[in-house]
Design a protein around this motif. Structure first.
Motif, PDB file in Angstrom:
ATOM      1  N   GLU A 163      45.211  42.105  36.744  1.00  0.00           N
ATOM      2  CA  GLU A 163      44.566  43.339  37.201  1.00  0.00           C
ATOM      3  C   GLU A 163      43.234  43.547  36.483  1.00  0.00           C
ATOM      4  OE1 GLU A 163      46.046  47.627  38.742  1.00  0.00           O
ATOM      5  OE2 GLU A 163      46.962  46.898  36.891  1.00  0.00           O
ATOM      6  N   GLY A 164      43.181  43.240  35.182  1.00  0.00           N
ATOM      7  CA  GLY A 164      41.931  43.380  34.440  1.00  0.00           C
ATOM      8  C   GLY A 164      40.843  42.477  34.992  1.00  0.00           C
ATOM      9  N   LEU A 165      41.187  41.221  35.267  1.00  0.00           N
ATOM     10  CA  LEU A 165      40.214  40.287  35.844  1.00  0.00           C
ATOM     11  C   LEU A 165      39.705  40.785  37.179  1.00  0.00           C
ATOM     12  CD1 LEU A 165      38.849  37.400  36.086  1.00  0.00           C
ATOM     13  CD2 LEU A 165      40.919  36.779  37.362  1.00  0.00           C
ATOM     14  N   LEU A 166      40.615  41.163  38.066  1.00  0.00           N
ATOM     15  CA  LEU A 166      40.232  41.561  39.418  1.00  0.00           C
ATOM     16  C   LEU A 166      39.398  42.845  39.408  1.00  0.00           C
ATOM     17  CD1 LEU A 166      43.644  40.729  41.116  1.00  0.00           C
ATOM     18  CD2 LEU A 166      41.476  39.510  41.465  1.00  0.00           C
TER      19      LEU A 166
ATOM     20  N   THR B 184      32.511  33.850  35.797  1.00  0.00           N
ATOM     21  CA  THR B 184      33.938  33.893  36.140  1.00  0.00           C
ATOM     22  C   THR B 184      34.803  33.220  35.079  1.00  0.00           C
ATOM     23  OG1 THR B 184      33.529  34.031  38.515  1.00  0.00           O
ATOM     24  CG2 THR B 184      35.664  33.179  37.826  1.00  0.00           C
ATOM     25  N   ALA B 185      34.386  32.063  34.589  1.00  0.00           N
ATOM     26  CA  ALA B 185      35.182  31.365  33.578  1.00  0.00           C
ATOM     27  C   ALA B 185      35.341  32.221  32.323  1.00  0.00           C
ATOM     28  CB  ALA B 185      34.541  30.027  33.229  1.00  0.00           C
ATOM     29  N   GLU B 186      34.268  32.918  31.935  1.00  0.00           N
ATOM     30  CA  GLU B 186      34.327  33.782  30.747  1.00  0.00           C
ATOM     31  C   GLU B 186      35.247  34.980  30.984  1.00  0.00           C
ATOM     32  OE1 GLU B 186      31.524  32.507  32.004  1.00  0.00           O
ATOM     33  OE2 GLU B 186      31.091  31.094  30.384  1.00  0.00           O
ATOM     34  N   LEU B 187      35.174  35.535  32.190  1.00  0.00           N
ATOM     35  CA  LEU B 187      36.051  36.658  32.522  1.00  0.00           C
ATOM     36  C   LEU B 187      37.518  36.227  32.481  1.00  0.00           C
ATOM     37  CD1 LEU B 187      34.244  38.464  35.499  1.00  0.00           C
ATOM     38  CD2 LEU B 187      34.546  39.293  33.158  1.00  0.00           C
TER      39      LEU B 187
END
Length: 228
Positions: A45-48, A108-111
């Motif tokens: 959920e945090g990523l999205l 994106t990779a860092e997230l």
């Protein structure tokens, strides 16, 4: 690849009650839902939400799906709800060595790393839609309590299952925790929990051996009928 989830760690997703106990739904933006493994829900959920806050449109979703890895015989991470797919048409699964195709943002990779996730867009066989939970450093066996059994009760009687509790790494349900116990390690309780996990793994090994034996007998009978 992370491939953290397995039957040995989390139990079998097709066992009765497993999905009800271990899966939940997240909806980071209205209308887009993902069904995921409960302990991984906050990370996904945090990523999205971060992607959406940065202006990335979440148009399609994919989470729990009981199936094997593409082209393989092992269960996919989706079978445990520890992987999600995002906007599959814009972030396709490609052949090995291909250049990644994605409309996801450059960070994106860092997230993903921020939330303990692995992004398929960094793989040698790119799968940019795919994000996997890496277990968040969880141990392979549950941590049990040191609280001794009350008078008149055995150690085993303290480990009673309750509803709605997820299976923890090692294949032992979190429902098997001492009632009212303090959060401290106890060798007796830990040994009991480990024995339960070992018995479960032994049962699975015996079932697999029996299936292989039956398959071998069937094959031998079939050959005998052809050449007898």
């Amino acid at each position: 690849m992370a491939n953290w989830a397995s039957v040995q760690r989390l139990g079998n997703p097709i066992d009765p009650g497993w999905q009800q106990q271990n899966l939940t739904w997240i909806e980071p933006v209205p209308g887009q839902k993902w069904q995921v493994y409960k302990p991984a829900a906050a990370a996904f959920e945090g990523l999205l939400k971060d992607l959406a806050a940065g202006g990335y449109p979440l148009k399609s979703s994919g989470g729990f799906n009981y199936r094997n890895i593409r082209g393989g015989n092992n269960l996919s991470q989706h079978a445990f709800g520890t992987a999600i797919d995002v906007n599959a048409s814009a972030n396709p699964f490609l052949s090995r060595g291909a250049q990644v195709v994605t409309d996801l943002p450059a960070n994106t990779a860092e997230l993903a790393k921020k939330y303990g996730l692995e992004w398929g867009g960094t793989w040698s066989r790119p799968d940019a839609m795919h994000f996997e939970w890496m277990g968040n450093g969880q141990p392979q066996t549950m941590v049990a309590s040191a609280t001794p059994a009350p008078a008149g009760k055995s150690i085993a009687s303290m480990f009673t299952p309750s509803q709605g509790t997820p299976v923890q790494p090692g294949g032992v349900s979190a429902a098997y925790a001492p009632q009212g116990a303090a959060p401290a390690l106890g060798s007796l309780a830990l040994m009991f929990a480990q024995q339960q996990a070992d018995r479960q793994r032994q049962r699975e090994d015996e079932q697999q051996a029996e299936q292989m034996r039956k398959a071998a007998l069937f094959s031998a009978d079939s050959l005998a009928s052809l050449y007898g």
